[in-house]
Motif scaffolding. Sequence first.
Motif, PDB file in Angstrom:
ATOM      1  N   LEU A 104      -1.603 -10.744   1.231  1.00  0.00           N
ATOM      2  CA  LEU A 104      -1.846  -9.576   0.230  1.00  0.00           C
ATOM      3  C   LEU A 104      -2.710 -10.686  -0.569  1.00  0.00           C
ATOM      4  CD1 LEU A 104       1.277  -7.698   0.357  1.00  0.00           C
ATOM      5  CD2 LEU A 104      -0.819  -7.291   1.487  1.00  0.00           C
ATOM      6  N   ARG A 133      10.349 -10.846   2.887  1.00  0.00           N
ATOM      7  CA  ARG A 133       9.757 -11.848   3.434  1.00  0.00           C
ATOM      8  C   ARG A 133       9.197 -11.777   4.357  1.00  0.00           C
ATOM      9  NH1 ARG A 133      14.607 -12.794   7.954  1.00  0.00           N
ATOM     10  NH2 ARG A 133      13.517 -10.887   8.592  1.00  0.00           N
ATOM     11  N   PHE A 134       7.475 -12.398   4.244  1.00  0.00           N
ATOM     12  CA  PHE A 134       6.906 -12.857   5.127  1.00  0.00           C
ATOM     13  C   PHE A 134       5.823 -11.320   4.813  1.00  0.00           C
ATOM     14  CE2 PHE A 134       9.328 -15.157   8.367  1.00  0.00           C
ATOM     15  CZ  PHE A 134       9.427 -16.399   7.956  1.00  0.00           C
ATOM     16  N   VAL A 135       5.431 -11.273   3.508  1.00  0.00           N
ATOM     17  CA  VAL A 135       4.498 -10.052   3.498  1.00  0.00           C
ATOM     18  C   VAL A 135       3.946 -10.830   2.785  1.00  0.00           C
ATOM     19  CG1 VAL A 135       5.040  -7.546   1.721  1.00  0.00           C
ATOM     20  CG2 VAL A 135       6.790  -8.521   3.634  1.00  0.00           C
ATOM     21  N   LEU A 164      10.829  -0.475   1.955  1.00  0.00           N
ATOM     22  CA  LEU A 164       9.238   0.046   1.612  1.00  0.00           C
ATOM     23  C   LEU A 164       8.451  -0.640   2.494  1.00  0.00           C
ATOM     24  CD1 LEU A 164       8.073   0.056  -1.713  1.00  0.00           C
ATOM     25  CD2 LEU A 164       6.713  -1.583   0.131  1.00  0.00           C
ATOM     26  N   ASP A 165       7.871  -0.453   3.260  1.00  0.00           N
ATOM     27  CA  ASP A 165       7.185  -0.873   3.928  1.00  0.00           C
ATOM     28  C   ASP A 165       5.393   0.166   4.102  1.00  0.00           C
ATOM     29  OD1 ASP A 165       7.060  -3.193   6.315  1.00  0.00           O
ATOM     30  OD2 ASP A 165       4.753  -1.772   6.102  1.00  0.00           O
ATOM     31  N   ARG A 166       4.346  -0.003   4.194  1.00  0.00           N
ATOM     32  CA  ARG A 166       2.988   0.583   4.004  1.00  0.00           C
ATOM     33  C   ARG A 166       2.620   1.341   5.476  1.00  0.00           C
ATOM     34  NH1 ARG A 166      -2.309  -1.359   5.000  1.00  0.00           N
ATOM     35  NH2 ARG A 166      -2.841  -1.975   6.555  1.00  0.00           N
ATOM     36  N   GLY A 214       8.165  -4.538   2.362  1.00  0.00           N
ATOM     37  CA  GLY A 214       7.880  -5.010   3.459  1.00  0.00           C
ATOM     38  C   GLY A 214       8.792  -5.330   4.716  1.00  0.00           C
ATOM     39  N   ALA A 215       9.634  -4.168   4.776  1.00  0.00           N
ATOM     40  CA  ALA A 215      11.070  -4.389   5.258  1.00  0.00           C
ATOM     41  C   ALA A 215      10.454  -4.423   7.560  1.00  0.00           C
ATOM     42  CB  ALA A 215      11.568  -3.224   4.982  1.00  0.00           C
ATOM     43  N   GLY A 216       9.646  -3.626   7.350  1.00  0.00           N
ATOM     44  CA  GLY A 216       9.475  -4.735   9.304  1.00  0.00           C
ATOM     45  C   GLY A 216      10.056  -3.340   9.562  1.00  0.00           C
ATOM     46  N   ILE A 222       8.125  -8.998  15.839  1.00  0.00           N
ATOM     47  CA  ILE A 222       8.412  -9.085  14.271  1.00  0.00           C
ATOM     48  C   ILE A 222      10.011  -9.364  14.749  1.00  0.00           C
ATOM     49  CG2 ILE A 222       8.918  -8.256  12.129  1.00  0.00           C
ATOM     50  CD1 ILE A 222       6.026  -6.787  12.351  1.00  0.00           C
ATOM     51  N   ALA A 227       5.048   2.881   1.733  1.00  0.00           N
ATOM     52  CA  ALA A 227       4.388   2.732   0.299  1.00  0.00           C
ATOM     53  C   ALA A 227       3.178   1.608   0.188  1.00  0.00           C
ATOM     54  CB  ALA A 227       4.970   2.889  -1.092  1.00  0.00           C
ATOM     55  N   ASP A 228       2.377   1.760   0.119  1.00  0.00           N
ATOM     56  CA  ASP A 228       1.229   0.624  -0.561  1.00  0.00           C
ATOM     57  C   ASP A 228       1.534  -0.283  -1.404  1.00  0.00           C
ATOM     58  OD1 ASP A 228      -0.694  -1.640  -0.196  1.00  0.00           O
ATOM     59  OD2 ASP A 228      -1.923  -0.179   0.893  1.00  0.00           O
ATOM     60  N   LEU A 229       2.270  -1.754  -0.898  1.00  0.00           N
ATOM     61  CA  LEU A 229       2.777  -2.724  -2.303  1.00  0.00           C
ATOM     62  C   LEU A 229       1.214  -2.604  -3.398  1.00  0.00           C
ATOM     63  CD1 LEU A 229       4.059  -5.773  -1.020  1.00  0.00           C
ATOM     64  CD2 LEU A 229       5.337  -4.370  -3.299  1.00  0.00           C
ATOM     65  N   TYR A 282      -4.049  -6.791   6.392  1.00  0.00           N
ATOM     66  CA  TYR A 282      -2.325  -6.400   7.547  1.00  0.00           C
ATOM     67  C   TYR A 282      -1.824  -4.933   7.733  1.00  0.00           C
ATOM     68  CZ  TYR A 282       1.776  -8.036   9.645  1.00  0.00           C
ATOM     69  OH  TYR A 282       2.442  -8.595  10.686  1.00  0.00           O
TER      70      TYR A 282
HETATM   71  C1  LIG Z   1       4.954 -10.006   9.136  1.00  0.00           C
HETATM   72  S1  LIG Z   1       6.110  -8.291   9.403  1.00  0.00           S
HETATM   73  C2  LIG Z   1       6.954  -8.867   7.310  1.00  0.00           C
HETATM   74  C3  LIG Z   1       8.180  -7.848   8.545  1.00  0.00           C
HETATM   75  C4  LIG Z   1       9.989  -7.989   7.340  1.00  0.00           C
HETATM   76  N1  LIG Z   1       9.751  -8.414   6.499  1.00  0.00           N
HETATM   77  C5  LIG Z   1      10.466  -9.974   8.407  1.00  0.00           C
HETATM   78  O1  LIG Z   1      10.057 -10.686   7.843  1.00  0.00           O
HETATM   79  O2  LIG Z   1      10.846  -9.654   9.434  1.00  0.00           O
HETATM   80  C6  LIG Z   1       5.328  -7.594   7.509  1.00  0.00           C
HETATM   81  C7  LIG Z   1       5.719  -6.928   7.144  1.00  0.00           C
HETATM   82  O3  LIG Z   1       4.532  -6.323   5.917  1.00  0.00           O
HETATM   83  C8  LIG Z   1       3.947  -5.287   5.598  1.00  0.00           C
HETATM   84  N2  LIG Z   1       2.838  -4.352   4.449  1.00  0.00           N
HETATM   85  C9  LIG Z   1       1.903  -5.493   4.994  1.00  0.00           C
HETATM   86  N3  LIG Z   1       0.956  -5.420   3.837  1.00  0.00           N
HETATM   87  C10 LIG Z   1       1.828  -4.187   3.086  1.00  0.00           C
HETATM   88  C11 LIG Z   1       1.379  -3.688   1.645  1.00  0.00           C
HETATM   89  N4  LIG Z   1       0.427  -3.773   1.067  1.00  0.00           N
HETATM   90  N5  LIG Z   1       2.370  -3.399   1.529  1.00  0.00           N
HETATM   91  C12 LIG Z   1       3.624  -2.779   2.052  1.00  0.00           C
HETATM   92  N6  LIG Z   1       4.041  -3.422   2.991  1.00  0.00           N
HETATM   93  C13 LIG Z   1       3.286  -4.596   3.697  1.00  0.00           C
HETATM   94  C14 LIG Z   1       3.800  -4.598   7.486  1.00  0.00           C
HETATM   95  O4  LIG Z   1       3.774  -3.398   7.805  1.00  0.00           O
HETATM   96  C15 LIG Z   1       5.046  -5.381   8.182  1.00  0.00           C
HETATM   97  O5  LIG Z   1       6.151  -4.249   8.073  1.00  0.00           O
END
Ligand SMILES: C[S@@+](CC[C@H](N)C(=O)[O-])C[C@H]1O[C@@H](n2cnc3c(N)ncnc32)[C@H](O)[C@@H]1O
Length: 273
Positions: A128, A122-124, A84-86, A62-64, A32, A104-106, A16
């Motif tokens: 993965l 949510r939606f993360v 936290l978000d990548r 994955g705070a977006g 988003i 950070a990477d989850l 992603y």
């Molecule tokens: C579809 S968006 C959802 C954002 C937010 N949670 C929302 O619902 O509005 C997915 C988010 O997950 C983050 N993400 C994806 N892979 C990730 C990882 N391996 N580690 C941390 N964050 C990640 C993306 O950067 C993105 O911000």
Amino acid sequence: MSSSPCPGEAPAGGRYGEGLFEPERPGEAERIDAAALVYDPVTTARLRALGAGPGMRCLEVGAGTGTVARWLVEEAGVEEVVALDRDTGALAGLAGPRLRVMAADLTDEELRPGSFDLIHARFVLMHLPERRRIVSRLAGWLSPGGRLVLADAVELPDVLDTSSAYRRTMNAMWQALWATIGTDISGVPGYPHVLREEGLRDVGAEVYCPPLAAGGPLARFWSETWSRMRPELVATGRVDDEVVDEALAYLDSPLLAELGPGMAVAWGRRPLG
Ligand SMILES: C[S@@+](CC[C@H](N)C(=O)[O-])C[C@H]1O[C@@H](n2cnc3c(N)ncnc32)[C@H](O)[C@@H]1O
């Protein structure tokens, strides 16, 4: 035809944010936000019902663009939120004394962000491939009595519709997401069981499918998503450019009449003892 990818089909190993949904691509934060606008009231009502409030340490995974993290601080009045978000590009301006932004990477097994009274993703996880292992690690970061809340996409497809441009494009999207970055929503209805496997109690779950209206935020979200993914959609062999164009026009048409994809939320509590 199922909305899930074919079992056994191996994803290409993409991630992603790389190749698909690149954060630096113009309009990605707005894409988003279009979904966040629709789902935030449901998310925040659920978090409130689960006790989000003063004194809590929270992790927004994955705070977006940070809409939920900001709500936790500003409306729920929690003590601290780690967002936290990548990719933290869209979060940088939100950092403050009670909102800590963590890049950070989850999937990093060394990641140890601390312990929390509330963890929300949510939606993360759907994006993965390591989702099951990550849920175990998230559960391990809960303080005694802490809540883990997982939200991801679900679809209730009209299985009698096998030929409309909308259905063919939606199915092509799930297949393309799987093939390119390993997105899979087939396990989402099983989240309550997963939370129980992790030893959590008071497990509950709900589903919300918001109305899909032409010109509305969700129609914009799917339209943007399909437009961005057009080459991947066509590469599945399930649709061609003409079908995608028809599906996009339908999303923008007063004739639009679909039960669109929705969000399943599942939650559980770590026992005190
Ligand atoms: C579809 S968006 C959802 C954002 C937010 N949670 C929302 O619902 O509005 C997915 C988010 O997950 C983050 N993400 C994806 N892979 C990730 C990882 N391996 N580690 C941390 N964050 C990640 C993306 O950067 C993105 O911000």
